[in-house]
Design an enzyme around this catalytic site. Structure first.
Site, PDB file in Angstrom:
ATOM      1  N   HIS A 293       0.949 -13.691   5.843  1.00 37.70           N
ATOM      2  CA  HIS A 293       2.293 -14.176   6.175  1.00 37.70           C
ATOM      3  C   HIS A 293       2.441 -14.452   7.674  1.00 37.70           C
ATOM      4  CE1 HIS A 293       3.609  -9.849   6.808  1.00 37.70           C
ATOM      5  NE2 HIS A 293       4.401 -10.407   7.692  1.00 37.70           N
TER       6      HIS A 293
ATOM      7  N   ASP B 120      -2.589  -9.560   1.684  1.00 34.15           N
ATOM      8  CA  ASP B 120      -1.885 -10.218   2.786  1.00 34.15           C
ATOM      9  C   ASP B 120      -2.742 -10.309   4.065  1.00 34.15           C
ATOM     10  OD1 ASP B 120       0.046 -11.314   4.411  1.00 34.15           O
ATOM     11  OD2 ASP B 120       1.620  -9.900   3.848  1.00 34.15           O
TER      12      ASP B 120
ATOM     13  N   SER C 143       3.313  -6.263  11.579  1.00 31.75           N
ATOM     14  CA  SER C 143       2.542  -7.004  10.591  1.00 31.75           C
ATOM     15  C   SER C 143       1.240  -7.453  11.215  1.00 31.75           C
ATOM     16  CB  SER C 143       3.315  -8.219  10.105  1.00 31.75           C
ATOM     17  OG  SER C 143       4.178  -7.845   9.095  1.00 31.75           O
TER      18      SER C 143
HETATM   19  N1  ARG Z   1       8.436  -7.672   4.289  1.00 28.74           N
HETATM   20  C1  ARG Z   1       7.343  -8.128   5.138  1.00 28.74           C
HETATM   21  C2  ARG Z   1       7.851  -8.420   6.541  1.00 28.74           C
HETATM   22  O1  ARG Z   1       8.939  -8.035   6.864  1.00 28.74           O
HETATM   23  C3  ARG Z   1       6.657  -9.306   4.537  1.00 28.74           C
HETATM   24  C4  ARG Z   1       7.404 -10.588   4.639  1.00 28.74           C
HETATM   25  C5  ARG Z   1       6.664 -11.767   4.104  1.00 28.74           C
HETATM   26  N2  ARG Z   1       6.555 -11.743   2.664  1.00 28.74           N
HETATM   27  C6  ARG Z   1       7.520 -12.182   1.815  1.00 28.74           C
HETATM   28  N3  ARG Z   1       7.335 -12.032   0.539  1.00 28.74           N
HETATM   29  N4  ARG Z   1       8.613 -12.751   2.221  1.00 28.74           N
HETATM   30  O2  ARG Z   1       7.513  -9.292   7.275  1.00 28.74           O
HETATM   31  N1  GLU Z   2       6.410  -7.528   7.343  1.00 29.94           N
HETATM   32  C1  GLU Z   2       6.817  -7.021   8.615  1.00 29.94           C
HETATM   33  C2  GLU Z   2       6.345  -7.878   9.789  1.00 29.94           C
HETATM   34  O1  GLU Z   2       6.253  -9.060   9.674  1.00 29.94           O
HETATM   35  C3  GLU Z   2       6.418  -5.615   8.728  1.00 29.94           C
HETATM   36  C4  GLU Z   2       7.280  -4.874   7.842  1.00 29.94           C
HETATM   37  C5  GLU Z   2       8.218  -3.977   8.564  1.00 29.94           C
HETATM   38  O2  GLU Z   2       9.315  -4.395   8.948  1.00 29.94           O
HETATM   39  O3  GLU Z   2       7.781  -2.834   8.726  1.00 29.94           O
HETATM   40  O4  GLU Z   2       6.139  -7.407  10.879  1.00 29.94           O
END
Ligand code: ARG
Ligand code: GLU
Length: 654
Positions: free
Chosen positions: A84, A221, A589
């Site tokens: 991502h 990921d 991330s």
């Molecule tokens: N929750 C993770 C973050 O905050 C992954 C986000 C990307 N993935 C998604 N399914 N939207 O960045």
């Molecule tokens: N998916 C998040 C990022 O892009 C990390 C998840 C979180 O917030 O801990 O950094």
């Protein structure tokens, strides 16, 4: 005998470890935590984590693209980050003939690696406490404006000094603990970063929005890049003559695997936390901000989904927008719930009571009350400000007239029209008329309904321009300046309140709130109990992917090749993701997850939904970060990508 009991009692009193596993620590000050880390299983030294005299782990970690983290895994500049985090670059290289998002991408030779204009990575050269130099000349009687002006002049001088060598050096001076401490960060920024590999999205995004922020998780990921440099190993603009960057340090990969209880640490760039705020700030987030923003986004997501379900073309147009709206939407839901369940507001109020008693007669005496009053005064205007951002500003037609480079390829007007009516209606209902531009009130009366206004506006671009102008002016002259003033006043109080908290709890080691600078979080592999009678174990496997697999459900439709591999047998227990107690946030991330020996065991990519309140209050019972098991990455490279030639440049511990 008596004396030893006394000593033991005294020791127990003094030795109060920070709450288990909470904290995002500054690498250069990690010596303050190293005893605790070692007690919990870490086998290396503070110098191994951060050193300016020799290569250390910090030299293998980068800020990737301004909002993620990445890590070096070969002496030829090979880098891992999340899928991502690489997504937009993979997307830009994709076309109907070469759909790298769908099919994945693997460069067969270095010549096949794809350049990404605009993408940079930053290595931390050094960090340094510059509080004295930044505050030099600051006097008690200065106004806050004079003080800030002097501070930024001092900081500019330091930055200039630090970067005069050129060669891609960048510097920033960051306020920590609300301006009680200042640190200089000196980076070297590389700007030729090429795409090496990415799995098909059905692996790299497996679970999509359905599984986002959730456990059990099975997302592969990751994506792979390579940093290029000039012949002198220094940063250079893209050129075919550039050569793979030779890092000071690259990580060794461990394939030994993880089990519950294993020590882990995360080395990366967390973006933002607010661990020391007043209870009223938390109450506002829990009772007002989160619920209202969630409701607005639910409305928008439902509108998008309705049209996406009707047409494959619209689904493609809006999937990326949907994902970004849904990401914070889901996070806020977990945060609100977590704050309530943990009684964070009540606990903070109790803490403030104790603080106030302690502070009586000191210069900290009225701080909590002043902060409370400031919040109470700020909340209505701040609510209007937030509401505006989450409603009016999401109307694409207004974005279109505002910025010239709007992407029409991904625009579907019926979604925008319905969003217009829903958002304008919500905005109108939620706020007092004094928070709306005069133009809005006039047109509302003129058209009689949002529907009628919408029909007129979507038929006549001039009306969109007028509305955009009215809102922009109102925002720039009313909402934003007032909010800025309040924030300044509040932050000023926090400078003292932070200092007060540190004196009040002088036995505790405080970590500074995250601000996208490099940090170390440490903890261990552990499952958790989301609700009564349920325990989530911490490791997911390929078996779980096959269990979820369903060609009818977009998020769970895996590539046929994965089904075939599984059918061959022998991969049932292939690990995919794991949970640990490391304190992380957005920006982490892509961060390397390391074992007790400092070897790479995973790549951080998410947290569990129930624990997202850790940006405000960390609860070791329920806060978990989610990592990709590095063995799944290796499995996908080999079995799906047939790109195991990449293994030749990696270093394996076992
Ligand atoms: N929750 C993770 C973050 O905050 C992954 C986000 C990307 N993935 C998604 N399914 N939207 O960045
Ligand atoms: N998916 C998040 C990022 O892009 C990390 C998840 C979180 O917030 O801990 O950094």
């Amino acid at each position: 005998m008596k004396r030893s009991i006394l000593l033991a009692a005294l020791f127990a009193l003094l030795w109060q470890p920070a709450k288990a596993d909470e904290g995002m620590w500054l690498p250069s000050l990690i010596s303050q935590r190293i005893a605790d880390m070692q007690a919990k299983g870490f086998k290396l030294t503070a110098e191994d984590i951060y050193s300016v005299n020799q290569a250390s782990l910090k030299d293998a970690v980068v800020l990737f693209g301004g909002g993620c983290t990445g890590e070096l895994v070969s002496d030829q500049g090979l880098l891992f980050t999340n899928h991502h985090c690489g997504y937009s670059y993979i997307q830009r290289h994709s076309s109907v003939e070469h759909d790298y998002l769908k099919d994945g991408f693997w460069a067969l030779t270095q010549a096949d690696e794809l350049p990404n204009p605009g993408l940079t990575v930053r290595f931390l050269e050094r960090m340094e406490d510059v509080t004295a130099a930044v505050l030099k000349g600051v006097k008690e009687k200065m106004t806050e404006e004079q003080r800030q002006a002097l501070i930024s002049r001092n900081a500019d001088k330091l930055k200039e000094q630090a970067t005069k060598e050129g060669n891609g050096l960048r510097a920033s001076v960051e306020a920590l603990y609300y301006g009680n401490q200042y640190f200089l960060f000196v980076f070297r920024e590389y700007r030729d970063v090429r795409l090496v590999g990415a799995p098909p999205s059905a692996i790299g995004k497996f679970g999509g929005e359905t599984d986002n922020w959730m456990w059990p998780r099975h997302t592969g990921d990751f994506s792979i890049f390579r940093i290029y440099a000039g012949k002198d190993n220094m940063p250079a603009d893209y050129s075919v003559d550039n050569v793979p960057y030779r890092p000071k340090k690259s990580l060794t990969i461990s394939r030994a695997g993880v089990k519950e209880g294993d020590f882990t640490f995360v080395y990366g760039c967390p973006g933002s936390t607010q661990e020391y705020v007043h209870s009223e700030a938390v109450r506002y987030i829990q009772d007002v901000s989160d619920p209202e923003k969630i409701a607005l986004r639910t409305t928008r997501l439902n509108i998008m989904k309705k049209y996406m379900d009707q047409s494959q073309a619209v689904r493609i147009q809006y999937s990326s927008k949907y994902a970004s709206v849904a990401n914070a939407w889901k996070k806020w839901q977990g945060e609100e719930k977590g704050l309530r369940k943990n009684k964070v507001v009540e606990r903070k109020q109790a803490y403030e009571k104790r603080f106030e008693e302690w502070a009586r007669g000191t210069r900290y005496e009225w701080l909590t009350e002043m902060l409370y009053n400031l919040y109470v005064q700020r909340n209505p205007i701040y609510r209007a400000y937030e509401y505006y951002l989450e409603s009016v500003l999401t109307i694409e037609k207004l974005q279109m007239v505002r910025n010239g480079r709007f992407n029409m390829k991904d625009y579907y007007q019926p979604i925008d029209e319905e969003t217009f009516v829903a958002m304008m209606t919500a905005f109108d209902k939620a706020l007092d008329d004094s928070y709306k531009p005069e133009y809005f009130l006039q047109k509302r009366a003129e058209y009689g309904s949002m529907e009628a206004w919408k029909d007129a506006l979507f038929a006549n671009e001039e009306l969109a321009k007028e509305l955009n102008q009215a809102f922009s002016d109102f925002f720039a002259t009313q909402l934003a300046p007032q909010v800025t003033e309040f924030n300044k006043a509040i932050n000023l109080r926090y400078r003292d309140y932070m200092q007060g908290q540190m004196e009040f709890e002088n036995e505790k080691t405080f970590f500074p709130d995250a601000n996208l600078t490099l940090r170390v979080a440490y903890g261990h592999v552990e499952g958790y109990r989301p609700v009564d009678a349920v325990y989530y174990t911490p490791v997911s496997t390929l078996r779980g992917i096959i269990e979820k697999d369903n060609p009818e459900i977009f998020d769970y439709n895996i590539p046929q090749v994965l089904r075939d591999i599984y059918a061959r047998g022998g991969f049932e227990n292939q690990p995919v993701c794991f949970l640990a107690t490391n304190h992380t946030t957005g920006g982490n991330s892509g961060s390397p997850v390391l074992n007790a020996d400092g070897q790479l065991i995973g790549i951080n990519f998410d947290r569990v939904w129930e624990g997202t309140m850790s940006d405000l209050a960390f609860d070791p019972e329920i806060c978990r970060n989610i990592s990709l098991d590095v063995r799944y990455l290796l499995f996908i490279i080999k079995e799906v990508g047939h790109a195991d030639y990449l293994f030749q440049e990696m270093k394996f511990a076992d």
